[in-house]
Design a protein around this motif. Structure first.
Motif, mmCIF file in Angstrom:
data_model
loop_
_atom_site.group_PDB
_atom_site.id
_atom_site.type_symbol
_atom_site.label_atom_id
_atom_site.label_comp_id
_atom_site.label_asym_id
_atom_site.label_seq_id
_atom_site.Cartn_x
_atom_site.Cartn_y
_atom_site.Cartn_z
ATOM 1 N N THR A 192 36.977 33.064 -16.360
ATOM 2 C CA THR A 192 36.309 32.093 -15.499
ATOM 3 C C THR A 192 35.398 31.199 -16.330
ATOM 4 O O THR A 192 35.089 31.494 -17.479
ATOM 5 N N TYR B 135 31.736 30.606 -9.049
ATOM 6 C CA TYR B 135 32.300 31.653 -9.912
ATOM 7 C C TYR B 135 31.623 33.001 -9.687
ATOM 8 O O TYR B 135 32.269 34.040 -9.788
ATOM 9 N N VAL C 50 33.723 34.862 -19.501
ATOM 10 C CA VAL C 50 33.100 33.661 -18.940
ATOM 11 C C VAL C 50 33.055 32.623 -20.052
ATOM 12 O O VAL C 50 32.361 32.797 -21.052
ATOM 13 N N TYR D 199 39.564 31.395 -12.686
ATOM 14 C CA TYR D 199 38.790 30.615 -11.722
ATOM 15 C C TYR D 199 38.026 29.561 -12.517
ATOM 16 O O TYR D 199 37.177 29.893 -13.356
ATOM 17 N N SER D 200 38.359 28.294 -12.289
ATOM 18 C CA SER D 200 37.695 27.202 -13.006
ATOM 19 C C SER D 200 37.979 25.900 -12.275
ATOM 20 O O SER D 200 38.705 25.877 -11.289
#
Length: 186
Positions: A23, A29, A54, A81-82
């Motif tokens: 992410t 996030y 991260v 997730y971005s």
């Protein structure tokens, strides 16, 4: 997040219980990480979260740090997730690190990734897109306004036209008309 539930169903179906999370600090996030933790910790499946990576791609313009972190990540299944712009940089670094071929599966999560193009994507990429995200933003807004309008009309019909005590005003008065202004709704 419905996307995440569907992805975990797929992971369970194919017995891909070991995964990592990749992410950025894209808005939401922390909620995403909390949902992954909640879905895996409270499950009897035996999920193995190998790592949580991260990334900060804005401070890594050449992608060297991103490439190194992706290469150090041993999981073959990754949940990403971005933002869309960050995903493009991450996938470029994944290709450079040898992490975007058919042996590494990427599952993308989040509304920002619903519009992924075809260029530069990993060979094994899975994205769950709800039907509504396939529409253009203007069409989604129009649908939302339509739902609100129909709801207001049903409330007015049920409550009666003269029942204004609990409402701030009448949405059908001349002062509250909807006006079309290019690129805006007023």
């Amino acid at each position: 997040m419905l996307q995440l539930e569907v992805i975990f169903e797929v992971l369970e179906e194919y017995d891909w219980t070991a995964f990592s999370v990749v992410t950025t600090r894209h808005h939401g996030y922390e909620d995403f990480l909390a949902m992954v933790e909640g879905m895996t910790d409270g499950s009897f499946i035996g999920w193995e979260r190998k790592s949580v990576v991260v990334l900060n791609v804005t401070d890594d313009p050449g992608g060297a740090r991103t490439k190194r972190l992706l290469k150090d990540n041993e999981a073959q299944v990754r949940l990403l997730y971005s933002s869309l712009e960050e995903a493009e940089l991450i996938f470029r670094a994944a290709w450079a690190a040898g992490q975007a071929g058919p042996s590494h599966m990427w599952f993308v999560v989040g509304p920002a990734l619903s519009g992924l193009g075809l260029e530069g994507l990993p060979k094994a990429l899975f994205a769950i897109r709800p039907q509504g995200w396939r529409d253009e933003p203007r069409r989604r807004i129009a649908k939302g306004v339509s739902v609100l309008t129909h709801g207001a009309m049903a409330l007015r019909r049920d409550q009666g036209a003269n029942s204004r005590a609990q409402y701030a005003g009448n949405c059908q008065s001349d002062g509250n008309q909807t006006h079309r202004v290019p690129d805006r709704i007023r």
